[in-house]
Write an enzyme that holds these catalytic residues in place. Structure first.
Site, short mmCIF file in Angstrom:
data_model
loop_
_atom_site.label_atom_id
_atom_site.label_comp_id
_atom_site.label_asym_id
_atom_site.label_seq_id
_atom_site.Cartn_x
_atom_site.Cartn_y
_atom_site.Cartn_z
N SER A 277 0.81 -1.23 0.00
CA SER A 277 0.00 0.00 0.00
C SER A 277 0.83 1.27 0.00
O SER A 277 0.33 2.35 -0.29
CB SER A 277 -0.94 0.01 1.22
OG SER A 277 -0.20 0.13 2.42
N LYS B 19 1.52 3.85 7.16
CA LYS B 19 0.78 4.76 6.30
C LYS B 19 1.38 6.16 6.42
O LYS B 19 2.19 6.44 7.29
CB LYS B 19 -0.71 4.82 6.68
CG LYS B 19 -1.45 3.49 6.66
CD LYS B 19 -1.63 2.94 5.28
CE LYS B 19 -2.38 1.60 5.32
NZ LYS B 19 -2.45 0.94 3.99
#
Length: 258
Positions: free
Chosen positions: A50, A91
């Site tokens: 991701s 993230k």
């Protein structure tokens, strides 16, 4: 007998003392750097893709242990949150408490409090166009919380996926356990701080001391190896000198009388 080789003027003894000092200083730098690094940094392995292309799946990263209050927009952080599976995840912080974060403007950019943010680290999408999100959204981040997005906005399961939950996808600052400073493998070095967020209140964070730490460890290793090699090298040179006949230059052959 002493193992020290003394030369005229006592230079051998001085060299031995200096080599011992080099080894001692090297040990302090090497071991001190390792201990300091272990206290400040935690290694992690990136679990998903991701964060590509910034972080590839399986990348080995060094993350500085920080308090969530130290985190700024643009930081790549390691966090755990029960609503996200309660496992360490990586993230990027796209907005902080009080911000209104939305997507997208006419150029496909993320906006924070109405200000468009350039994100050169994003992966290019279908058709060669780079957009900050494939789906439109607008969220006001709760106080003491963070809105987190992956750099691959086309595959990342991030705050956008949790917008129907409490906090509209944001996580508490207290969920952050570390901030990523460097990629160890593959060796990409320091992670760039994103300048797109620099103009917003609070600015962006400064890199941690990972480079001084690595420099201290490397310098310590060189001093230990160099200082430790001094004695054997001097002894070897001394033995070669003793074997050579007096007055014979190195490499010269002794003449045999007829």
């Amino acid at each position: 007998m002493s193992g020290n080789i003394r030369t005229k003027g006592g230079h051998g003894s001085l060299g031995s003392r200096l080599s011992g000092l080099a080894v001692a200083v090297g040990c302090v730098l090497f071991l001190g750097g390792l201990v300091w690094g272990a206290l400040l940094y935690q290694p992690y392995s990136v679990p998903t893709d991701s964060m590509t292309p910034t972080l590839d799946v399986g990348s080995k990263i060094l993350a500085q242990r920080v308090d969530g209050e130290e985190v700024r927009r643009g930081d790549v952080v390691v966090f755990t949150d029960p609503l996200w599976g309660n496992t360490p995840m990586v993230k990027r912080v796209s907005a902080v408490g009080g911000d209104t974060v939305a997507c997208c403007d006419g150029d496909g950019r993320l906006t924070v409090n109405g200000k468009p943010v350039d994100e050169p680290y994003l992966r290019t999408g279908p058709g060669g166009r780079t957009v900050a999100s494939g789906t439109a959204f607008s969220v006001t981040v709760p106080a003491d919380s963070l809105f987190l997005l992956g750099d691959d906005r086309h595959t990342s399961l991030d705050s956008r996926t949790h917008m129907e939950e409490a906090g509209q996808g944001s996580v508490p600052r207290s969920s952050v356990v570390a901030r990523v400073d460097a990629v160890v493998w593959p060796a990409k070095g320091l992670l760039d701080r994103p300048t797109g967020f620099a103009g917003l209140p609070g600015g962006i964070s400064e890199p941690g001391p990972v480079m001084p730490l690595l420099g201290a460890i490397a310098a310590g290793a060189v001093l230990v190896l160099g200082g430790g090699a001094y004695g054997p090298v001097v002894q070897r040179v001394g033995r070669l000198t003793k074997r050579r006949p007096a007055g014979t230059a190195p490499g010269a052959r002794e003449k045999v009388g007829t």
